[in-house]
Design a protein around this motif. Structure first.
Motif, short mmCIF file in Angstrom:
data_model
loop_
_atom_site.label_atom_id
_atom_site.label_comp_id
_atom_site.label_asym_id
_atom_site.label_seq_id
_atom_site.Cartn_x
_atom_site.Cartn_y
_atom_site.Cartn_z
N SER A 155 -24.69 64.34 -60.77
CA SER A 155 -25.78 63.70 -60.04
C SER A 155 -25.18 62.80 -58.97
O SER A 155 -24.00 62.44 -59.04
CB SER A 155 -26.67 62.92 -61.00
N ALA A 156 -25.99 62.42 -57.98
CA ALA A 156 -25.49 61.68 -56.82
C ALA A 156 -24.30 62.44 -56.21
O ALA A 156 -23.24 61.87 -55.94
CB ALA A 156 -25.11 60.24 -57.20
N THR A 158 -23.45 63.81 -53.41
CA THR A 158 -22.85 63.61 -52.08
C THR A 158 -22.26 62.22 -51.92
O THR A 158 -21.76 61.88 -50.84
CB THR A 158 -23.87 63.87 -50.96
N GLY A 159 -22.34 61.38 -52.94
CA GLY A 159 -21.73 60.06 -52.88
C GLY A 159 -20.22 60.16 -52.94
O GLY A 159 -19.64 61.25 -52.99
N ALA A 160 -19.57 59.01 -52.94
CA ALA A 160 -18.11 59.00 -52.91
C ALA A 160 -17.54 59.64 -54.17
O ALA A 160 -16.57 60.40 -54.10
CB ALA A 160 -17.63 57.55 -52.78
N VAL A 161 -18.13 59.36 -55.32
CA VAL A 161 -17.65 59.95 -56.57
C VAL A 161 -17.97 61.44 -56.59
O VAL A 161 -17.12 62.27 -56.91
CB VAL A 161 -18.28 59.24 -57.79
N GLY A 162 -19.20 61.78 -56.21
CA GLY A 162 -19.63 63.17 -56.25
C GLY A 162 -18.80 64.08 -55.36
O GLY A 162 -18.44 65.19 -55.76
N GLU A 227 -22.49 61.84 -65.18
CA GLU A 227 -23.74 61.11 -65.06
C GLU A 227 -23.59 59.89 -64.18
O GLU A 227 -22.86 58.96 -64.52
CB GLU A 227 -24.21 60.71 -66.47
N ASN A 228 -24.32 59.88 -63.06
CA ASN A 228 -24.29 58.72 -62.17
C ASN A 228 -25.61 57.98 -62.11
O ASN A 228 -25.67 56.90 -61.53
CB ASN A 228 -23.96 59.18 -60.73
N VAL A 229 -26.68 58.57 -62.65
CA VAL A 229 -28.00 57.99 -62.39
C VAL A 229 -28.83 57.67 -63.63
O VAL A 229 -29.54 56.68 -63.67
CB VAL A 229 -28.82 58.89 -61.45
N ALA A 248 -19.76 62.82 -69.18
CA ALA A 248 -19.08 61.58 -68.81
C ALA A 248 -20.12 60.65 -68.19
O ALA A 248 -20.76 61.00 -67.21
CB ALA A 248 -17.96 61.87 -67.81
N VAL A 249 -20.31 59.47 -68.80
CA VAL A 249 -21.33 58.54 -68.33
C VAL A 249 -20.67 57.46 -67.48
O VAL A 249 -19.93 56.62 -67.99
CB VAL A 249 -22.11 57.91 -69.49
N CYS A 250 -20.94 57.52 -66.18
CA CYS A 250 -20.29 56.62 -65.24
C CYS A 250 -21.28 55.62 -64.67
O CYS A 250 -20.92 54.51 -64.32
CB CYS A 250 -19.71 57.47 -64.11
N GLY A 251 -22.53 56.02 -64.54
CA GLY A 251 -23.52 55.13 -63.96
C GLY A 251 -24.90 55.45 -64.46
O GLY A 251 -25.20 56.58 -64.84
#
Lengths: 338, 338
Positions: A155-156, A158-162, A227-229, A248-251
């Motif tokens: 998820s997310a 196109t962000g820096a992590v994605g 998981e970013n959201v 993996a739960v990051c955000g």
């Protein structure tokens, strides 16, 4: 010494964060002591974890004290040094915070790191070849541990992590499916970042609709999820996870404001024998060298082409941060200070 | 050949399971073919996972077909054999199902296992030294991986899995705190099973009240949690987990009937960097020998003294199973057939 504009956390958000939670002040930097370095910041990094720190309550990051400079990653140049290993003009990355200059105790291990800008633009050390890139690397490599041919979702996207996650997962022979907001981001994920598909979550009003879209783009199910959201997106992905999948739960950005967002059906963790693991990349410094080497190589080879959204001037950092929390940025959100 | 009473799944529950979902029939066992063994069951095991199988929907176990004998673990004796390794009179453990006799294809690896009843009573091979014991072992050793001095918590503490978990965790130098229903079970957990403390969840009307009790009994927080129930108990435990805590998810009995029970605050997985992992012990046959050896030794040394609740006669299996789902059993629930 230099005249230094700084942004302090002035008061804590009640519900949604606003620009009024911050205060801009002007000070002078103190004279350097032995071992200290004065850094002029070129770019300030804005990241979702900062929202968690604005709260007083227990979060996954320490609370940001009121009346102090907001914490944050920075890249810049050394303009004065009383440390033998840092020379004026050196390009450096550190945690300088929301201000134009910082005085860094360079004797402290990890406080300041020199970087090479021959093949990698300076700002990338805050994104693809910095904390967000290593975050993607840790979640993918150390938690999800993918096999070639497996399907990865983030998820997310196109962000820096994605962006980094997509390149790292493709390099491992996976099918990579992104979730992002809006047709422009989804097209960018597929055309520029190399995702196999990208789902616009804004087209889906509930988890069942989103799960149906996931089924279409992940015909063999989902083996790994970054998981970013949180919220509805996590609920939908859980419905499509394969047995022995890893998350993996990051955000959990969707839950930062106000009440916690529940998880609709935790029994799916048992039913599909999933592993769900939360992490903070700063607690795993031992992987950074390996991760940064791979990320730098992917950038140099043109396989990782991150996009940046750049706000101009320190005074615009709070507004840019609000935009980040609402998903208005496109790729890594930065503030340019020089 | 023998006259065999069997219990079939006749129809699927709508909401709560009832005794009317089952049907008792009488048949004759077929003549043995080469490699087959006729086993007379002494005890039938009743386990929570069976409730999941009664549903048609996707569950963590395959759905039980209608009109067929309910699946289930059994111990008994060989009464007729056409397999050279099994002799009349051998004590054996297998998956004979809810019936008085079973014809077992003993050529199939793992279908039937001879057991020694010198130091371990036959029925224990369905409990402490059987599937439930190995379940506790796998969750503790392979998922939680405890260190001496850490605090372990388990729900359904006095059940077959919980009893074994307590002994295994004490043997590793941990503080072990149980959660069970009612003062009698809690006293048993502390006085007989060796738990350091046991919390009666029936005294707590919400997760905050239960979390307060957990804080009192786990002054250093919770490092490992073995989940047997889900719902409010999981929500409460999550509030008390330490950073880097591990949760082994074995059962979510509270959610089997009707709607899924949500998890109140999944962001705690991130905030405390938890690992949450679901598992089914039958998918990890490679650990059984090591686990059974340790469990058998603990029983022989008197360090694991499981209790059993024994219903008499196959016809009473459905009623006993309803009791198990409501927590009326005390320790391992069995049905005695001879």
């Amino acid at each position: 010494m230099a005249t230094n504009r700084q942004i302090l956390l002035d008061n804590r958000p009640e519900g949604e964060a606003t620009v009024n939670n911050f205060k801009l002040v002007t000070t002078e930097t103190p004279p350097l002591k032995d071992g200290q370095v004065l850094v002029r910041h070129h770019f300030l990094s804005l990241d979702p974890y900062m929202r968690g720190r604005m709260n007083d309550s227990k979060s996954y990051a320490a609370s940001q004290p009121l009346g102090e400079v907001m914490i944050g990653g920075t890249v810049g140049e050394v303009v004065e040094s009383r440390h033998p290993k840092f020379l004026t003009g050196d390009r450096v990355v550190g945690m300088g915070g929301w201000q134009e200059y910082s005085v860094v105790d360079a004797l402290q291990p990890g406080a300041l790191r020199k970087v090479d800008t021959t093949h990698v633009p300076l700002s990338y050390y805050l994104g693809a070849v910095g904390m967000p890139g290593v975050t993607a690397w840790y979640g993918l490599v150390k938690i999800i541990n993918p096999k070639a041919g497996e399907t990865m979702v983030i998820s997310a996207a196109t962000g820096a992590v994605g962006s980094a996650f997509g390149a790292l997962a493709k390099a491992r022979g996976c099918r990579v499916v992104g979730i992002a907001g809006g047709p422009e981001k989804c097209a960018y994920a597929v055309n520029e970042l190399g995702f196999d598909a990208c789902i616009d979550y804004k087209l889906h009003k509930d988890m069942y609709s989103l799960a149906k879209a996931l089924k279409q783009e992940c015909p063999n199910g989902i083996d790994g999820y970054f998981e970013n959201v949180g919220g509805m997106v996590l609920d939908a992905v859980l419905l499509r996870m394969n047995a022995f999948g890893r998350i993996a739960v990051c955000g959990m950005i969707a839950g930062y404001d106000g009440q916690p967002l529940p998880l609709a059906n935790p029994a799916l963790i048992l039913i599909n024998r999933l592993k769900v693991e939360g992490f903070i990349v700063s607690e795993h410094m031992e992987v950074w060298p390996e991760a940064l080497t791979e990320l730098g190589t992917l950038v140099a080879q043109g396989k990782l082409r991150p996009r940046e959204t750049i706000a101009q001037g320190l005074e615009n950092a709070p507004e840019a941060f609000m935009g980040l929390l609402k998903g208005k940025n496109f790729g890594k959100q930065l503030v340019k200070l020089v």
